[in-house]
Design a protein around this motif. Structure first.
Motif: not given
Length: 497
Positions: A70, A74, A196-201, A250, A252
């Motif tokens: 991921s 991004h 890609s939105h740049g939000r990472f889990d 979550s 994402d």
């Protein structure tokens, strides 16, 4: 739209750097096993420290590999790949210079972080860089050369341990990285996922790694029977439950739980857990058995296991084609049984064993079993979900396999009754090894039963090139994170050269 042709100089440079990068991580998953007796002797450590030498790497790699893909989507696949290569090399240097087992274990954990960054990126770079007409061939070449590297790994590891010493098993990564990283910077085009939105889990990744780490610690230290071990085990289970809850809520998630709505996907992952737990335990303990109990050199032990990966390289394509005609149920049922038979044949291997009479038949039967099941397993994973989620499905399956091997390396010595100093005694280790092979065979029989009862006999369709020339024994081949979404005009945004 990516337009690099495989016949161009740039195309050859891209293949070279991705093969070098992925080979570093793949080799370190196999060659270290051969070096373990010498590491233990030189650093004056016990069996638990040797288990952690293997598992510290697998822990961070399994826990972070989905997040690594991921990040590349991004921030740029080339950027994260190069970061992973440099990180991996720096950690390898620390491993090679480690003055104690504690430093070595910490450095191995750092190596796993680097592996999680570069492993998904190597294939994703190929998918993002090559022209659609050349992409399949490029992936096939990448997989084939990587398979050759996996086959050579134990032999190379044994040669290094017997020659300049076990530290060079790690130090050899440094010159490879010094070649790989500059080529990537100069010749590989940057690319990313434009959506890609740049939000990472990050919380999910941390909880997954924490759960695996705590459970692994509890299993390795369980012989002590202390309150700390019990608390650690409970905390590991609690972290696992928390991980599931985070993934459920979550927006994402790293591992969307709805992907398990596919019964076929869930079934094949259960088979994966059984199969790769047995494989992980087998390759960890067999490298020790051949040196500790049989008395062979590291080079002899590494070379002894070569037929398994050679068979996979030569016949995976035919196995995939067969599964395409008859469906995956039979291969996934028969393959684990053949592997179980190979492990039971290892009961003949002990002090004074002959390679041709005792070891080779077991290794060949195991190799045939692996050929029978690995390509159909991978193809079934990719075919059990929507095309758009094939990369995610492959990542989950790859992580599951690595987690299974991690738990097996932690649990098998405990279940087989190996004491902290067992690897220093040929007789003690031999008896425990035979117990462990029976356990591994039993786990494989369970995997076969699960496949027979739950996997549907639909065509597996092993059309993915990385299924056809696969030589890794530690995990199924990893499909590119967005590989299934071809052509890639909307998916990948090339940036620069």
């Amino acid at each position: 739209m990516p337009d690099v042709r495989i016949s161009s100089p740039q195309g050859k440079w891209i293949l070279l750097t991705t093969v070098l990068g992925s080979s570093m991580a793949m080799l370190d998953s196999t060659v270290v096993n051969v070096a373990l007796p010498r590491i233990g002797s030189d650093l004056h450590t016990n069996l638990a420290a040797l288990q952690w030498t293997v598992n510290a790497y697998m822990l961070t790699l399994a826990g972070l590999i989905l997040l690594g893909g991921s990040l590349g989507d991004h921030y740029g696949r080339r950027k994260i790949f190069v970061l992973g290569v440099v990180w991996f090399a720096a950690a390898s240097l620390l491993c090679g210079l480690a003055p104690s087992s504690g430093v070595l274990i910490a450095a191995r954990a750092l190596q796993g972080v680097g592996g999680a960054l570069l492993t998904p990126g190597s294939l994703a770079l190929i998918q993002a860089s090559f022209h659609p007409d050349d992409r399949g061939r490029a992936v096939g070449l990448w997989s084939g050369f990587g398979g050759i590297g996996a086959a050579v790994g134990p032999f190379l590891g044994g040669w290094l341990v017997d020659g300049p010493g076990w530290r060079w098993v790690f130090l050899i990564n440094v010159p490879v990285a010094l070649v790989c990283a500059p080529i990537a910077v100069r010749h590989v085009p940057e690319s990313s996922d434009g959506r890609s939105h740049g939000r990472f889990d990050v919380l999910g990744a941390v909880l997954a790694a924490l759960a695996l780490g705590l459970v692994t610690y509890a299993l390795i230290e369980a012989r002590q029977g202390s309150l700390v071990v019990a608390v650690t085990a409970v905390a590991g289970v609690a972290a696992g439950v928390a991980f599931v809850q985070v993934e459920r809520r979550s927006p994402d998630p790293m591992m969307p739980l709805d992907i398990f709505a596919s019964r076929q996907f869930t079934s094949v992952n259960l088979v994966t857990l059984c199969v790769y737990a047995a494989f992980g335990g087998f390759f960890f303990l067999t490298a020790l058995q051949l040196q500790v109990a049989v008395g062979w050199t590291p080079l002899g032990a590494g070379t002894a296991l070569l037929p398994t990966t050679v068979l996979m390289l030569l016949f995976s394509a035919r196995s995939g084609a067969l599964a395409d005609r008859i469906g995956p149920r039979i291969p996934l049922t028969v393959g684990p049984l053949l592997c179980a038979a190979g492990m039971l044949l290892m009961l003949r291997v002990g002090p004074g064993a002959s390679y041709v009479r005792d070891v080779l038949p077991a290794v060949l039967v195991l190799g045939v079993g692996m050929v029978t099941l690995v390509a159909p397993l991978t193809a079934t994973v990719l075919g059990s979900v929507d095309t758009a989620r094939a990369g995610l499905a492959s990542g989950i399956n790859n992580a599951a396999a690595r987690a299974a091997g991690l738990i097996a390396v932690a649990a098998l010595p405990l279940l087989a009754g190996m004491g902290p100093e067992a690897y220093r005694s040929a007789a003690a280790f031999n008896d425990a090894f035979h117990q462990a092979m029976i356990i591994c065979a039993g786990v494989l029989v369970v995997g076969s039963a699960v496949a027979f009862a739950t996997v549907r006999s639909l065509p597996a369709g092993c059309r993915h090139p990385e299924c056809r020339t696969h030589g890794s024994v530690t995990a199924p081949p990893l499909e590119g994170q967005r590989a299934a979404k071809l052509p890639a005009t909307a998916e990948r945004t090339p940036r620069g050269g």
